[in-house]
Design a protein around this motif. Structure first.
Motif, PDB file in Angstrom:
ATOM      1  N   SER A  79      53.114  30.383  39.852  1.00  0.00           N
ATOM      2  CA  SER A  79      52.028  30.838  40.719  1.00  0.00           C
ATOM      3  C   SER A  79      52.101  30.252  42.120  1.00  0.00           C
ATOM      4  N   GLN A  80      53.197  29.624  42.456  1.00  0.00           N
ATOM      5  CA  GLN A  80      53.316  29.014  43.772  1.00  0.00           C
ATOM      6  C   GLN A  80      53.234  30.058  44.881  1.00  0.00           C
ATOM      7  N   PHE A  81      53.801  31.244  44.647  1.00  0.00           N
ATOM      8  CA  PHE A  81      53.758  32.281  45.685  1.00  0.00           C
ATOM      9  C   PHE A  81      52.338  32.806  45.874  1.00  0.00           C
ATOM     10  N   VAL A  82      51.514  32.793  44.824  1.00  0.00           N
ATOM     11  CA  VAL A  82      50.123  33.245  44.965  1.00  0.00           C
ATOM     12  C   VAL A  82      49.358  32.275  45.858  1.00  0.00           C
ATOM     13  N   PHE A  83      49.567  30.968  45.648  1.00  0.00           N
ATOM     14  CA  PHE A  83      48.889  29.980  46.485  1.00  0.00           C
ATOM     15  C   PHE A  83      49.366  30.055  47.932  1.00  0.00           C
ATOM     16  N   SER A  84      50.658  30.304  48.130  1.00  0.00           N
ATOM     17  CA  SER A  84      51.188  30.375  49.486  1.00  0.00           C
ATOM     18  C   SER A  84      50.663  31.615  50.213  1.00  0.00           C
ATOM     19  N   ILE A  85      50.677  32.753  49.555  1.00  0.00           N
ATOM     20  CA  ILE A  85      50.141  33.969  50.173  1.00  0.00           C
ATOM     21  C   ILE A  85      48.642  33.810  50.413  1.00  0.00           C
ATOM     22  N   GLY A  86      47.950  33.207  49.466  1.00  0.00           N
ATOM     23  CA  GLY A  86      46.515  32.970  49.628  1.00  0.00           C
ATOM     24  C   GLY A  86      46.199  32.052  50.792  1.00  0.00           C
ATOM     25  N   SER A  87      47.056  31.046  51.035  1.00  0.00           N
ATOM     26  CA  SER A  87      46.797  30.150  52.166  1.00  0.00           C
ATOM     27  C   SER A  87      47.031  30.854  53.497  1.00  0.00           C
ATOM     28  N   HIS A  88      47.976  31.796  53.547  1.00  0.00           N
ATOM     29  CA  HIS A  88      48.208  32.536  54.794  1.00  0.00           C
ATOM     30  C   HIS A  88      47.052  33.482  55.110  1.00  0.00           C
ATOM     31  N   PHE A  89      46.417  34.010  54.079  1.00  0.00           N
ATOM     32  CA  PHE A  89      45.279  34.908  54.285  1.00  0.00           C
ATOM     33  C   PHE A  89      43.943  34.184  54.151  1.00  0.00           C
ATOM     34  N   GLN A  90      43.979  32.862  53.964  1.00  0.00           N
ATOM     35  CA  GLN A  90      42.799  32.017  53.834  1.00  0.00           C
ATOM     36  C   GLN A  90      41.845  32.549  52.758  1.00  0.00           C
ATOM     37  N   LEU A  91      42.406  32.761  51.565  1.00  0.00           N
ATOM     38  CA  LEU A  91      41.611  33.278  50.448  1.00  0.00           C
ATOM     39  C   LEU A  91      40.819  32.159  49.786  1.00  0.00           C
ATOM     40  N   SER A  92      39.651  32.509  49.297  1.00  0.00           N
ATOM     41  CA  SER A  92      38.820  31.576  48.540  1.00  0.00           C
ATOM     42  C   SER A  92      39.379  31.483  47.119  1.00  0.00           C
ATOM     43  N   PRO A  93      38.863  30.597  46.293  1.00  0.00           N
ATOM     44  CA  PRO A  93      39.340  30.543  44.902  1.00  0.00           C
ATOM     45  C   PRO A  93      39.175  31.875  44.162  1.00  0.00           C
ATOM     46  N   MET A  94      38.095  32.581  44.422  1.00  0.00           N
ATOM     47  CA  MET A  94      37.916  33.891  43.798  1.00  0.00           C
ATOM     48  C   MET A  94      38.956  34.874  44.329  1.00  0.00           C
ATOM     49  N   GLY A  95      39.302  34.783  45.593  1.00  0.00           N
ATOM     50  CA  GLY A  95      40.338  35.627  46.170  1.00  0.00           C
ATOM     51  C   GLY A  95      41.703  35.338  45.572  1.00  0.00           C
TER      52      GLY A  95
END
Length: 176
Positions: A44-60
């Motif tokens: 799931s490392q790529f999910v966290f990295s993509i989420g950090s670029h889009f500044q997603l919340s935990p629900m995101g």
């Protein structure tokens, strides 16, 4: 050329089985997990990295992980449909590779989206895993194109042979 076509079909089936099994099991692991697979740090490392670029919340992040799991399940379903279609064509008919090619397009999109964050974080193991899947999808697409061009050549040969024979001509028969 028929043996090359048989080898092409066998390779396409092998790649379809690979994506059906591995991406299907990975999608089921993600979709049956209460955190949509985010507890597995390696996968799931790529999910966290993509989420950090889009500044997603935990629900995101959960929604993004569920999206990737659903797309992987769709790819596995497309490959399974192609396998069943190919087995059906053994009894008669022609297999349609358009569904499989659509699945390969999704594999390319997911692999590129997953390889980008792995490259940015200098994780060569994840890059290698994504590149292998990207190359398998590219090989599968190329083999589908080879099979399609072989089928077109056979159809063109049959129509060219039919054009040579006049419609009202009877077959040569010396004992008629």
């Amino acid at each position: 050329m028929r043996k090359a076509s048989g080898a092409t079909v066998a390779m396409i089936l092998a790649i379809a089985v690979y994506f059906t099994l591995f991406w299907g099991f990975d999608a089921l692991r993600v979709l049956t997990s209460p955190t949509y697979g985010l507890e597995d740090v390696w996968r799931s490392q790529f999910v966290f990295s993509i989420g950090s670029h889009f500044q997603l919340s935990p629900m995101g992040l959960l929604k993004l992980a569920a999206f990737f799991g659903t797309v992987k399940l769709a790819v596995a379903a497309f490959c399974a449909i192609h396998i069943v279609d190919r087995l059906r064509s053994l009894a008669g008919g022609k297999a349609n590779t358009e569904v499989l090619e659509g699945g390969f397009i999704l594999v390319v999109a997911i692999s590129i989206a997953s390889a980008g964050p792995a490259i940015w974080s200098n994780n060569t193991d994840l890059v290698r895993e994504q590149v292998i899947q990207l190359m398998l999808a590219a090989l599968g697409t190329a083999l589908c194109m080879v099979e399609r061009s072989y089928a077109r050549r056979v159809v063109a040969q049959v129509t060219a042979d039919a054009a040579v024979i006049p419609q009202a001509a009877g077959w040569f028969s010396p004992w008629r």
